[in-house]
Design a protein around this motif. Structure first.
Motif, PDB file in Angstrom:
ATOM      1  N   LEU A   1     112.971  46.007   0.112  1.00  0.00           N
ATOM      2  CA  LEU A   1     112.620  44.893  -0.838  1.00  0.00           C
ATOM      3  C   LEU A   1     113.330  45.249  -1.695  1.00  0.00           C
ATOM      4  O   LEU A   1     113.219  46.780  -1.983  1.00  0.00           O
ATOM      5  CB  LEU A   1     111.727  44.858  -0.819  1.00  0.00           C
TER       6      LEU A   1
ATOM      7  N   ASP B   1     113.743  46.064  -5.931  1.00  0.00           N
ATOM      8  CA  ASP B   1     112.954  45.764  -6.731  1.00  0.00           C
ATOM      9  C   ASP B   1     111.819  45.288  -7.192  1.00  0.00           C
ATOM     10  O   ASP B   1     110.758  44.553  -7.569  1.00  0.00           O
ATOM     11  CB  ASP B   1     113.799  46.486  -7.938  1.00  0.00           C
TER      12      ASP B   1
ATOM     13  N   ARG C   1     109.986  43.720  -4.720  1.00  0.00           N
ATOM     14  CA  ARG C   1     108.828  44.855  -4.824  1.00  0.00           C
ATOM     15  C   ARG C   1     107.538  44.056  -5.376  1.00  0.00           C
ATOM     16  O   ARG C   1     106.582  43.800  -5.435  1.00  0.00           O
ATOM     17  CB  ARG C   1     109.073  46.054  -4.884  1.00  0.00           C
TER      18      ARG C   1
ATOM     19  N   GLN D   1      99.246  43.089   0.528  1.00  0.00           N
ATOM     20  CA  GLN D   1     101.245  42.135   0.632  1.00  0.00           C
ATOM     21  C   GLN D   1     101.457  41.639   2.248  1.00  0.00           C
ATOM     22  O   GLN D   1     101.632  41.397   2.071  1.00  0.00           O
ATOM     23  CB  GLN D   1     101.797  43.415  -0.038  1.00  0.00           C
TER      24      GLN D   1
END
Length: 58
Positions: free
Chosen positions: A8, A10, A13, A27
């Motif tokens: 992912l 940044d 995320r 998540q």
């Protein structure tokens, strides 16, 4: 279930962490639920998705 890894950005995320915190869901559950609509149920036309998740009929 089979464990897998994804990469992912940044930003992705960070946004995922916010969604997780606000929803109280893990998540990994959020990711699984996001993928489910991309998988065509058996018997339907094959679907092709572009990077932006724009739906195109094959």
């Amino acid at each position: 279930m089979i464990r897998t890894q994804i990469c992912l950005t940044d930003k992705q995320r960070a946004e995922l962490a916010i969604i997780s915190r606000n929803s109280g869901k893990e998540q990994r559950e959020i990711i699984r639920r996001a993928i489910d609509p991309l998988i065509a149920p058996a018997g339907q036309d094959q679907m092709i998705f572009t990077a932006g998740f724009q739906l195109l009929r094959a």
